[in-house]
Design an enzyme around this catalytic site. Structure first.
Site, PDB file in Angstrom:
ATOM      1  N   MET A 117       0.837  -1.202   0.000  1.00 18.45           N
ATOM      2  CA  MET A 117       0.000   0.000   0.000  1.00 18.45           C
ATOM      3  C   MET A 117       0.876   1.258   0.000  1.00 18.45           C
ATOM      4  SD  MET A 117      -3.409  -0.923   2.135  1.00 18.45           S
ATOM      5  CE  MET A 117      -2.735  -0.616   3.757  1.00 18.45           C
ATOM      6  N   GLY A 118       2.172   1.097  -0.255  1.00 22.50           N
ATOM      7  CA  GLY A 118       3.051   2.254  -0.369  1.00 22.50           C
ATOM      8  C   GLY A 118       3.493   2.803   0.973  1.00 22.50           C
ATOM      9  N   HIS A 150       8.985   1.455   3.286  1.00 26.52           N
ATOM     10  CA  HIS A 150      10.032   1.458   4.312  1.00 26.52           C
ATOM     11  C   HIS A 150      10.911   0.226   4.106  1.00 26.52           C
ATOM     12  CE1 HIS A 150       7.513  -1.558   6.190  1.00 26.52           C
ATOM     13  NE2 HIS A 150       6.507  -0.695   6.316  1.00 26.52           N
ATOM     14  N   HIS A 161       9.276  -3.205   3.387  1.00 25.20           N
ATOM     15  CA  HIS A 161       8.875  -3.451   1.991  1.00 25.20           C
ATOM     16  C   HIS A 161      10.105  -3.782   1.140  1.00 25.20           C
ATOM     17  CE1 HIS A 161       5.542  -0.492   3.199  1.00 25.20           C
ATOM     18  NE2 HIS A 161       4.883  -1.591   2.892  1.00 25.20           N
ATOM     19  N   GLY A 166       4.999 -10.200   3.861  1.00 26.97           N
ATOM     20  CA  GLY A 166       5.737 -10.046   5.114  1.00 26.97           C
ATOM     21  C   GLY A 166       5.079 -10.808   6.249  1.00 26.97           C
ATOM     22  N   LYS A 192       5.138  -9.845   9.143  1.00 31.48           N
ATOM     23  CA  LYS A 192       4.572  -8.802  10.003  1.00 31.48           C
ATOM     24  C   LYS A 192       3.043  -8.893  10.035  1.00 31.48           C
ATOM     25  CE  LYS A 192       3.902  -4.390  11.368  1.00 31.48           C
ATOM     26  NZ  LYS A 192       2.541  -4.243  10.899  1.00 31.48           N
ATOM     27  N   VAL A 208      10.976  -6.883   9.495  1.00 30.22           N
ATOM     28  CA  VAL A 208      12.096  -5.959   9.675  1.00 30.22           C
ATOM     29  C   VAL A 208      11.728  -4.993  10.799  1.00 30.22           C
ATOM     30  CG1 VAL A 208      13.498  -4.164   8.586  1.00 30.22           C
ATOM     31  CG2 VAL A 208      12.759  -6.166   7.264  1.00 30.22           C
ATOM     32  N   SER A 228       4.069   1.394   7.882  1.00 25.72           N
ATOM     33  CA  SER A 228       3.757   2.707   7.310  1.00 25.72           C
ATOM     34  C   SER A 228       3.012   3.555   8.334  1.00 25.72           C
ATOM     35  CB  SER A 228       2.889   2.544   6.056  1.00 25.72           C
ATOM     36  OG  SER A 228       3.564   1.735   5.112  1.00 25.72           O
TER      37      SER A 228
HETATM   38  P1  AMP Z   1       1.500  -2.843   3.490  1.00 28.82           P
HETATM   39  O1  AMP Z   1       2.054  -1.814   2.564  1.00 28.82           O
HETATM   40  O2  AMP Z   1       1.530  -2.440   4.927  1.00 28.82           O
HETATM   41  O3  AMP Z   1       0.167  -3.389   3.039  1.00 28.82           O
HETATM   42  O4  AMP Z   1       2.499  -4.081   3.417  1.00 28.82           O
HETATM   43  C1  AMP Z   1       2.871  -4.652   2.204  1.00 28.82           C
HETATM   44  C2  AMP Z   1       3.690  -5.885   2.464  1.00 28.82           C
HETATM   45  O5  AMP Z   1       4.829  -5.540   3.246  1.00 28.82           O
HETATM   46  C3  AMP Z   1       2.911  -6.938   3.276  1.00 28.82           C
HETATM   47  O6  AMP Z   1       3.229  -8.233   2.787  1.00 28.82           O
HETATM   48  C4  AMP Z   1       3.449  -6.723   4.666  1.00 28.82           C
HETATM   49  O7  AMP Z   1       3.363  -7.883   5.483  1.00 28.82           O
HETATM   50  C5  AMP Z   1       4.894  -6.360   4.389  1.00 28.82           C
HETATM   51  N1  AMP Z   1       5.484  -5.642   5.526  1.00 28.82           N
HETATM   52  C6  AMP Z   1       4.955  -4.589   6.200  1.00 28.82           C
HETATM   53  N2  AMP Z   1       5.771  -4.240   7.221  1.00 28.82           N
HETATM   54  C7  AMP Z   1       6.822  -5.101   7.196  1.00 28.82           C
HETATM   55  C8  AMP Z   1       7.988  -5.272   8.012  1.00 28.82           C
HETATM   56  N3  AMP Z   1       8.243  -4.489   9.057  1.00 28.82           N
HETATM   57  N4  AMP Z   1       8.839  -6.265   7.680  1.00 28.82           N
HETATM   58  C9  AMP Z   1       8.598  -7.083   6.620  1.00 28.82           C
HETATM   59  N5  AMP Z   1       7.521  -6.967   5.832  1.00 28.82           N
HETATM   60  C10 AMP Z   1       6.642  -5.991   6.106  1.00 28.82           C
END
Ligand code: AMP
Length: 292
Positions: free
Chosen positions: A37-38, A41, A44, A154, A156, A183, A193
């Site tokens: 979702m952008g 960090h 990602h 992730g 997470k 991470v 995010s």
């Molecule tokens: P999001 O942008 O939050 O929807 O996350 C996109 C992808 O990044 C998802 O697969 C999350 O699980 C992964 N992600 C988010 N935060 C972390 C993190 N701290 N470490 C590893 N992967 C992450």
């Protein structure tokens, strides 16, 4: 941020991303895919790095998916630093960046969506009704659009990863799922995010989440297998941090998300709570040396 000689190809239409992927596949490239979702960090970027290892060409999507947000959630204020993200993605080696609009992804006359099933109604799904239906619907669409060989998620978002895995299995998506480690900041806070919403004081309070997981993990490492004892160790940390409004803290099976009766290596400890208006989640795997 250093700029590179080649930048990602950024496309916003389904037709264009399909054409770009088809062209790459014509050269026998294996396609790796990282949906996000952008507000990118290092978490990602670790997924991009993993996708690069597992494939020849990396596609990232950035799409803030309205279907997975509840009516009182942060859809409209979710950070969207698109230009910065495009540069960060290019520097990380993303080959194709797919940034569709809501209108591009969802026809007004759409009829069909994915239903995540009963296990999705626990934990995150209980606090966020309909959330996982929204997640799986967009992920299914993205898989059909990009048709990756490998998709990297992730740990997470562990419950999300488990449900996407189940969808890949049950709906026969022809791809391999990889779930990559969480991470963290140096002090343990899981990168998210939504961390950008936190004041310095709230950021400090938020550390109770990871500390509660580590307290539970520590008693498991000492040999404790009784769920109540393990959960109590975590709750003790959370009780000492009343600024964190806890939604749940539990030891669960990392695939079914059923509450465990006896803790075992690979059981997951999951936690979610609000710090001020910001909702954060985290988890740790027991017996895996701080999960990574
Ligand atoms: P999001 O942008 O939050 O929807 O996350 C996109 C992808 O990044 C998802 O697969 C999350 O699980 C992964 N992600 C988010 N935060 C972390 C993190 N701290 N470490 C590893 N992967 C992450």
């Amino acid at each position: 941020m250093p700029s590179t000689a080649t930048s990602s190809l950024a496309v916003s239409s389904i037709a264009d991303v399909r054409a770009a992927v088809a062209k790459a596949r014509g050269d026998a490239a294996r396609i790796g895919f990282v949906p996000t979702m952008g507000a990118l960090h290092r978490g990602h970027l670790s997924l991009v790095e993993r996708a690069r290892k597992e494939s020849d060409m990396v596609v990232m999507s950035i799409f803030v998916n309205p279907l997975q947000f509840g009516p009182s959630e942060d859809f409209s204020r979710y950070p969207r630093p698109l230009e910065h993200d495009a540069q960060v993605a290019a520097d990380a080696g993303v080959d194709i960046l797919f940034t569709p609009s809501v209108e591009e992804m969802y026809r007004q006359d759409r009829l069909i969506a994915v239903t995540a099933g009963t296990t999705s109604q626990q934990w995150e799904g209980a606090v966020r009704p309909g959330h996982f239906d929204g997640v799986l619907t967009v992920v299914a669409k993205l898989f059909n659009i990009v048709q990756p060989d490998v998709a990297v998620f992730g740990r997470k978002d562990l419950q999300q990863a488990a449900l996407v895995k189940a969808m890949v299995r049950d709906l026969d998506f022809a791809l391999r799922m990889i779930v990559a480690p969480t991470v963290r900041e140096e002090d343990g806070l899981a990168l998210s995010s939504r961390n950008t919403y936190l004041s310095p004081e709230q950021r400090h309070d938020a550390l109770a989440l990871v500390q509660s997981l580590r307290a539970a993990s520590a008693v498991f490492e000492e040999g404790e297998r009784d769920i109540r004892a393990i959960e109590t160790a975590g709750w003790d940390v959370l009780s000492a941090a009343p600024q964190v409004k806890v939604d749940y803290f539990a030891v669960v099976n990392s695939e079914s998300f059923a509450h465990e009766l006896v803790a075992a290596p690979g059981s997951a400890v999951i936690v979610a709570g609000r710090v001020g208006p910001t909702r954060l989640i985290d988890n740790i795997m027991l017996g895996e040396n701080d999960q990574d």
